[in-house]
Write an enzyme that holds these catalytic residues in place. Structure first.
Site, PDB file in Angstrom:
ATOM      1  N   ASN A 148      50.678  44.463  53.321  1.00  9.84           N
ATOM      2  CA  ASN A 148      49.730  44.841  54.414  1.00  9.84           C
ATOM      3  C   ASN A 148      48.860  43.830  54.546  1.00  9.84           C
ATOM      4  OD1 ASN A 148      48.817  45.895  51.871  1.00  9.84           O
ATOM      5  ND2 ASN A 148      47.634  47.389  53.029  1.00  9.84           N
ATOM      6  N   GLU A 246      46.108  49.085  41.806  1.00 11.11           N
ATOM      7  CA  GLU A 246      45.642  49.144  43.400  1.00 11.11           C
ATOM      8  C   GLU A 246      46.424  50.049  43.989  1.00 11.11           C
ATOM      9  OE1 GLU A 246      42.353  48.794  43.279  1.00 11.11           O
ATOM     10  OE2 GLU A 246      41.872  47.467  41.816  1.00 11.11           O
ATOM     11  N   CYS A 280      44.801  50.134  52.755  1.00 13.72           N
ATOM     12  CA  CYS A 280      44.537  51.201  51.774  1.00 13.72           C
ATOM     13  C   CYS A 280      43.170  51.778  52.196  1.00 13.72           C
ATOM     14  CB  CYS A 280      44.548  50.456  50.445  1.00 13.72           C
ATOM     15  SG  CYS A 280      43.627  49.168  50.144  1.00 13.72           S
ATOM     16  N   GLU A 458      39.477  45.413  40.730  1.00 14.07           N
ATOM     17  CA  GLU A 458      39.482  44.063  41.085  1.00 14.07           C
ATOM     18  C   GLU A 458      38.071  43.841  41.847  1.00 14.07           C
ATOM     19  OE1 GLU A 458      42.941  43.317  43.683  1.00 14.07           O
ATOM     20  OE2 GLU A 458      44.140  43.112  41.854  1.00 14.07           O
TER      21      GLU A 458
END
Ligand code: NDP
Length: 490
Positions: A148, A246, A280, A458
């Site tokens: 994505n 993630e 996300c 992150e």
């Protein structure tokens, strides 16, 4: 044909097998890439392992110099890479340009953090001794990336890994390897020693799996679905590999009755439909105070209706196709499920009609109301352009519903009342809460999910912690005979 990059060389799979990459807007063939087997991945990991010691010994300043050069070279090729990304991923050209830009900024951000890779001096009880805490790179890191945001999510892994002195093997999603390969090629051209940054292409179950089990891989940075992330963690546990995960999200957005309704309507539209809803951090559940619901919807729905669906390369397109046929089927299934349970479709709810849409995976931006909270699109991650909107009585109910999810990635509240904002920010179980802001992750701040949305961080200076081991060193200024050594700590 695009090739993998292993040890600084462009290579095919040893078997010669290839995979086709097709444009989600037209189904046309864009290019082919090698379909690697486990033996190809083992070679990449071996090469990265061999390159590790020398790279780890390079000063952070030298590593930063190379990353800055890589950023410069990628910037020179931004447009070319963005077009490639739009062709393989489907997003609009503007979205691809932004994404490649973020990748470049990420390289620069971590290059800038090189001087922070320092340790600590620790005074000890004995005068003739002192301690040092130093940061050592972990070793070979695997970066496993979804489709994505194939570029930024690669950047947020490779930039901190490289600056900290690790070597990397990237595994892009099978459907979006092309722009990633081009950027890795440019980074290598910028002066990374051969083997420091490699990319292998092929199915997750083969290529990804070898990265998980290979004993030379010390750390796995993974972004993808929660189900895959759980598997990554389980396999990594066997060798106690370091992991950052993630994973999926179902971000709630709360609009209070004192909010700037125009700003909130605009943010809900961009927040849900950017990248055709495949983010996300997309707004996936919208909770609006009952007494401003109608007013809010009268500003929000026209914005959604105006979004022009089309090929990402056309300049008036505002939202491209879904990435794959499977992805579109999933959204259709979720919309059908919601409607079966009593939901009402206010906008969209179907594929667009017309010749230009015939060969792509298009779906109209969709808004629903009266969606029960046990509908699939609420319980699971709704990874596409469909948004359920709910009426809520007050902040308590909004927060309760916001937290009624296995996910905890992002969240937002729209209000002019600082007290309400603070309450929501403290009580919502999510890694991010934006107050009167779009759901956007910043390079400067740590990013990562609560609950089943992930593990570890992150972005930010914090990401570096996941690419180093802290090591304690005790130095005796005069040699200490074994007999006089204290028993403490044995
Ligand atoms: P997947 O989990 O299907 O795939 C992610 C990556 O893992 C791909 O490269 C895939 O390869 C690889 N993979 C698949 N199986 C294995 C395996 N057994 N071992 C190792 N690697 C494997 O996710 P999607 O690509 O569908 O990405 C969408 C998901 O990512 C959504 O849930 C989204 O929310 C999440 N995401 C999370 C973000 C966050 O920061 N929290 C940001 C962006 C997305 P292949 O393509 O070959 O199958």
């Amino acid at each position: 044909m695009a090739k993998m990059i292993i040890g600084g060389e462009a290579v095919d799979a040893r078997s010669g097998a290839v995979m086709e990459i097709r444009n989600p807007a037209t189904s046309e063939l864009v290019d082919t890439v090698p379909k690697a087997a486990a033996e190809d991945v083992r070679q990449a990991v071996e090469v990265a392992h061999q390159a590790f010691r020398k790279w780890a010994e390079t000063t952070p300043h030298k590593r930063a110099e190379i990353l800055y050069r890589a950023a410069e070279l990628c910037r020179e090729h931004l447009q070319e890479v963005a077009v490639l990304e739009t062709k393989e991923q489907g997003k609009t050209l503007r979205e691809s340009q932004l994404e490649v830009g973020r990748f470049i900024e990420n390289l620069e951000f971590y290059a800038g953090l090189a001087p922070t890779l320092r340790g600590e001096y620790v005074p000890l009880a004995e005068r003739e001794k002192y301690g040092l805490v130093v940061k050592r790179p972990v070793g070979v890191c695997a970066a496993i990336v979804p489709w994505n945001f194939p570029i930024t999510l690669m950047g947020s892994k490779i930039a901190p890994a490289l600056i900290a002195g690790n070597t990397v093997v990237v595994k892009p999603a099978s459907t979006t390897p092309l722009a990633a390969i081009r950027l890795i090629e440019l980074c290598n051209q910028a002066g990374l020693p051969p083997g420091v940054l490699n990319i292998v292409t092929g199915p997750g179950g083969v290529v990804g799996e070898e990265l998980l089990v290979n004993p030379l891989v010390r750390k796995i940075a993974f972004t993808g679905e929660t189900v895959t992330g759980r598997h990554v963690m389980e396999v990594a546990a066997r060798d106690i590999k370091r992991v950052t995960l993630e994973l999926g999200g179902s971000d709630p957005m709360i609009v209070c009755d004192d909010a700037d309704l125009d700003a909130a309507a605009s943010a809900a539209s961009v927040g849900r439909f950017f990248n055709c809803g495949q983010a996300c951090l997309a707004v996936k559940r919208l909770y609006v105070f009952d007494n401003v619901y109608d007013e809010f919807m009268s500003r929000f729905l026209p914005r959604v209706q105006r979004l022009k669906v089309g090929n990402g390369l056309d300049k008036d397109t505002r939202t491209g196709p879904l990435h794959t046929a499977k992805q579109r089927e999933e959204i259709e299934h979720m919309v059908e499920d919601a409607v079966r349970r009593g939901a009402r479709v206010l906008v969209g709810g179907k594929r667009p009609e017309g010749e230009e849409y015939a060969n792509g995976f298009f779906y109209l931006p969709t808004v629903l109301e009266n969606v029960p909270h046990d509908a699939l699109m609420v319980r699971e991650e709704c990874f596409g352009p469909a948004l359920p909107v709910f009426r809520v009585r007050d902040l308590d109910e909004a927060i309760e519903l916001a937290n009624d999810s296995k996910y905890g990635l992002g969240s937002s509240i729209w209000t002019r009342d600082i007290g309400k904002a603070r309450e929501a920010a403290e009580r919502i179980e999510a890694g991010y809460t934006w107050v009167n802001n779009l759901h956007i992750a910043y390079d400067e701040m740590p990013f990562g999910g609560f609950k089943q949305s992930g593990y570890g961080k992150e972005h930010g200076i914090e990401a570096l912690d996941y690419y180093v081991e802290k090591k304690s060193i005790v130095i005796a200024t005069t040699p200490v005979p074994a007999a006089s050594a204290p028993k403490k700590g044995e």
